[in-house]
Design an enzyme around this catalytic site. Structure first.
Site, PDB file in Angstrom:
ATOM      1  N   GLU A   1       0.603  -1.172  -0.075  1.00 22.68           N
ATOM      2  CA  GLU A   1      -0.197  -0.229   0.390  1.00 22.68           C
ATOM      3  C   GLU A   1       0.595   0.914  -0.197  1.00 22.68           C
ATOM      4  O   GLU A   1       1.906   1.074   0.395  1.00 22.68           O
ATOM      5  CB  GLU A   1      -0.456   0.196   1.629  1.00 22.68           C
ATOM      6  CG  GLU A   1      -2.135   1.227   1.440  1.00 22.68           C
ATOM      7  CD  GLU A   1      -3.038   1.084   0.371  1.00 22.68           C
ATOM      8  OE1 GLU A   1      -2.229   1.988  -0.811  1.00 22.68           O
ATOM      9  OE2 GLU A   1      -4.497   1.405   0.509  1.00 22.68           O
ATOM     10  N   ASP A   2      -0.063   2.163  -0.970  1.00 19.12           N
ATOM     11  CA  ASP A   2       1.214   3.522  -1.070  1.00 19.12           C
ATOM     12  C   ASP A   2       1.224   3.943   0.784  1.00 19.12           C
ATOM     13  O   ASP A   2       2.382   4.589   1.461  1.00 19.12           O
ATOM     14  CB  ASP A   2       1.102   4.061  -2.003  1.00 19.12           C
ATOM     15  CG  ASP A   2      -1.295   4.825  -1.618  1.00 19.12           C
ATOM     16  OD1 ASP A   2      -1.337   3.883  -0.738  1.00 19.12           O
ATOM     17  OD2 ASP A   2      -1.096   5.343  -2.250  1.00 19.12           O
TER      18      ASP A   2
ATOM     19  N   ASP B   1      -3.169   5.751   6.504  1.00 17.37           N
ATOM     20  CA  ASP B   1      -4.129   6.687   6.847  1.00 17.37           C
ATOM     21  C   ASP B   1      -4.574   6.551   7.975  1.00 17.37           C
ATOM     22  O   ASP B   1      -3.996   6.090   9.655  1.00 17.37           O
ATOM     23  CB  ASP B   1      -4.015   6.940   5.460  1.00 17.37           C
ATOM     24  CG  ASP B   1      -4.877   9.031   5.849  1.00 17.37           C
ATOM     25  OD1 ASP B   1      -4.560   9.023   6.901  1.00 17.37           O
ATOM     26  OD2 ASP B   1      -5.761   9.466   5.329  1.00 17.37           O
TER      27      ASP B   1
ATOM     28  N   PHE C   1      -0.752  16.197   3.426  1.00 16.80           N
ATOM     29  CA  PHE C   1      -0.801  15.118   2.164  1.00 16.80           C
ATOM     30  C   PHE C   1       0.012  15.550   1.167  1.00 16.80           C
ATOM     31  O   PHE C   1       0.225  15.957   0.624  1.00 16.80           O
ATOM     32  CB  PHE C   1      -2.208  16.081   1.795  1.00 16.80           C
ATOM     33  CG  PHE C   1      -3.460  14.616   0.159  1.00 16.80           C
ATOM     34  CD1 PHE C   1      -3.924  14.140   1.555  1.00 16.80           C
ATOM     35  CD2 PHE C   1      -2.802  15.203  -0.864  1.00 16.80           C
ATOM     36  CE1 PHE C   1      -4.822  13.191   0.505  1.00 16.80           C
ATOM     37  CE2 PHE C   1      -3.342  14.218  -1.658  1.00 16.80           C
ATOM     38  CZ  PHE C   1      -4.656  13.738  -0.952  1.00 16.80           C
TER      39      PHE C   1
ATOM     40  N   ARG D   1       1.021  11.699  -9.922  1.00 23.12           N
ATOM     41  CA  ARG D   1       0.916  10.297  -9.978  1.00 23.12           C
ATOM     42  C   ARG D   1       2.911   9.875 -10.266  1.00 23.12           C
ATOM     43  O   ARG D   1       3.642   9.065  -9.687  1.00 23.12           O
ATOM     44  CB  ARG D   1       0.820   9.051  -9.817  1.00 23.12           C
ATOM     45  CG  ARG D   1      -0.512   9.324  -9.717  1.00 23.12           C
ATOM     46  CD  ARG D   1      -1.738   7.745  -9.744  1.00 23.12           C
ATOM     47  NE  ARG D   1      -3.316   7.679  -9.161  1.00 23.12           N
ATOM     48  CZ  ARG D   1      -4.089   7.684  -7.902  1.00 23.12           C
ATOM     49  NH1 ARG D   1      -2.885   7.391  -7.441  1.00 23.12           N
ATOM     50  NH2 ARG D   1      -4.798   7.723  -8.531  1.00 23.12           N
TER      51      ARG D   1
HETATM   52  P1  IMP Z   1      -7.434   4.746   4.981  1.00 17.22           P
HETATM   53  O1  IMP Z   1      -7.955   3.681   3.983  1.00 17.22           O
HETATM   54  O2  IMP Z   1      -7.256   6.097   5.276  1.00 17.22           O
HETATM   55  O3  IMP Z   1      -5.981   4.380   5.472  1.00 17.22           O
HETATM   56  O4  IMP Z   1      -6.755   5.187   3.279  1.00 17.22           O
HETATM   57  C1  IMP Z   1      -5.294   4.803   2.544  1.00 17.22           C
HETATM   58  C2  IMP Z   1      -6.029   5.783   1.445  1.00 17.22           C
HETATM   59  O5  IMP Z   1      -5.549   6.680   1.008  1.00 17.22           O
HETATM   60  C3  IMP Z   1      -4.081   5.371   0.549  1.00 17.22           C
HETATM   61  O6  IMP Z   1      -4.230   3.747   0.508  1.00 17.22           O
HETATM   62  C4  IMP Z   1      -4.005   6.672  -0.192  1.00 17.22           C
HETATM   63  O7  IMP Z   1      -4.517   6.281  -1.075  1.00 17.22           O
HETATM   64  C5  IMP Z   1      -5.167   7.696   0.178  1.00 17.22           C
HETATM   65  N1  IMP Z   1      -4.404   8.656   1.246  1.00 17.22           N
HETATM   66  C6  IMP Z   1      -4.287   9.083   2.140  1.00 17.22           C
HETATM   67  N2  IMP Z   1      -3.429  10.087   2.223  1.00 17.22           N
HETATM   68  C7  IMP Z   1      -2.749   9.977   1.058  1.00 17.22           C
HETATM   69  C8  IMP Z   1      -1.990  10.942   1.208  1.00 17.22           C
HETATM   70  O8  IMP Z   1      -1.919  12.184   1.829  1.00 17.22           O
HETATM   71  N3  IMP Z   1      -2.086  11.448  -0.857  1.00 17.22           N
HETATM   72  C9  IMP Z   1      -2.056  10.744  -1.200  1.00 17.22           C
HETATM   73  N4  IMP Z   1      -3.461   9.852  -1.239  1.00 17.22           N
HETATM   74  C10 IMP Z   1      -3.468   9.788   0.674  1.00 17.22           C
HETATM   75 MG    MG Z   2      -5.112   6.705  -3.439  1.00 22.70          MG
END
Ligand code: IMP
Ligand code: MG
Length: 171
Positions: free
Chosen positions: A96-97, A100, A149, A162
Site C-alpha cells: 500500500e502507498d 492513513d 497530504f 502520480r
Molecule cells: P486509509 O483508509 O485512511 O488508511 O486511506 C488509505 C488511502 O488513502 C491510501 O491508499 C491513499 O490512497 C489515500 N491517501 C491517504 N493519505 C493520502 C495522501 O496524503 N496523499 C494521497 N493519497 C492519500
Molecule cells: Mg489513492
C-alpha cells in the site's frame, strides 16, 4: 506544481525501498511471496520493491474506492477489483502507498483473512500514524510522516502528480 514541497527525494526513497526489500527477502528466504498491490497508488512502490526482493514472487492487484476524488475520506471502503487468484496458502504481502486512518487496510485484511493465506503482512511506504482510526499495524514501513497530504511516486491528488519521482507535500 511549483508550490509542491519535496518531502523525500527519489534517492531517499530508493535507499529505503532497498532496505525494505532486503528485510522481506530475509524474512521469506526460500519461500514464494505474493505481492498484492492496492491500485493505483501502490504501483510504483510495488514495482521498485519487487526488484529489491530476491525471493520467488508473484504479483496481484486489488482496487478499492476510498477517497473519492480529493483529500476527503468518505469513510466507506468498497471493492472495485478483487484478486485474480485465491490467496489460500500463500505468503501475501499487501503493498500500500499510505496507511492513513487504517480503514482501507482493515477492510482488506478482513477480506484476505477469509482466503486463509499462509501468512499475511502489510508493507506501507508511508505511515500517517497519528491519523489512525482502526488499529492497523504495518509490518514493513518506509517512512512515518506527519498529517500532511502528499503526492508523487504513485500517489495522487485528484489523479494528478502520480508520476513525480519525489514525494511532495501539497500545501
Ligand atoms: P486509509 O483508509 O485512511 O488508511 O486511506 C488509505 C488511502 O488513502 C491510501 O491508499 C491513499 O490512497 C489515500 N491517501 C491517504 N493519505 C493520502 C495522501 O496524503 N496523499 C494521497 N493519497 C492519500
Ligand atoms: Mg489513492
Amino acid at each position: 506544481m511549483s508550490d509542491l514541497r519535496v518531502l523525500f527525494t527519489r534517492q531517499q526513497i530508493a535507499e529505503r525501498v532497498a532496505e525494505l526489500g532486503a528485510q522481506i527477502s530475509r524474512d521469506f528466504e526460500g519461500e514464494t511471496v505474493t505481492l498484492l498491490g492496492v491500485l493505483k497508488g501502490a504501483t510504483i512502490f510495488l514495482s521498485d520493491l519487487s526488484r529489491n526482493i530476491t525471493c520467488d514472487s508473484t504479483f496481484d492487484f486489488i482496487s478499492v474506492s476510498s477517497y473519492g476524488n480529493g483529500k476527503q475520506n468518505s469513510g466507506e471502503v468498497k471493492m472495485m477489483k478483487d484478486v485474480d487468484q485465491s490467496m489460500e496458502g500463500k505468503n501475501v504481502i499487501l503493498v500500500e502507498d499510505i496507511l492513513d486512518t487504517g480503514l482501507t487496510l482493515s477492510y482488506l485484511t478482513r477480506v484476505l483473512e477469509a482466503h486463509r493465506p499462509r501468512t499475511l503482512r502489510i508493507a506501507a511506504l508511508l505511515d500517517k500514524a497519528a491519523r489512525r482510526i482502526q488499529p492497523i499495524h504495518a509490518d514493513y514501513v518506509g517512512f512515518t510522516i506527519p498529517d500532511e497530504f502528499v503526492v508523487g511516486y504513485g500517489m495522487d491528488y485528484a489523479e494528478r502528480y502520480r508520476n513525480l519521482p519525489d514525494i511532495c507535500v501539497v500545501p
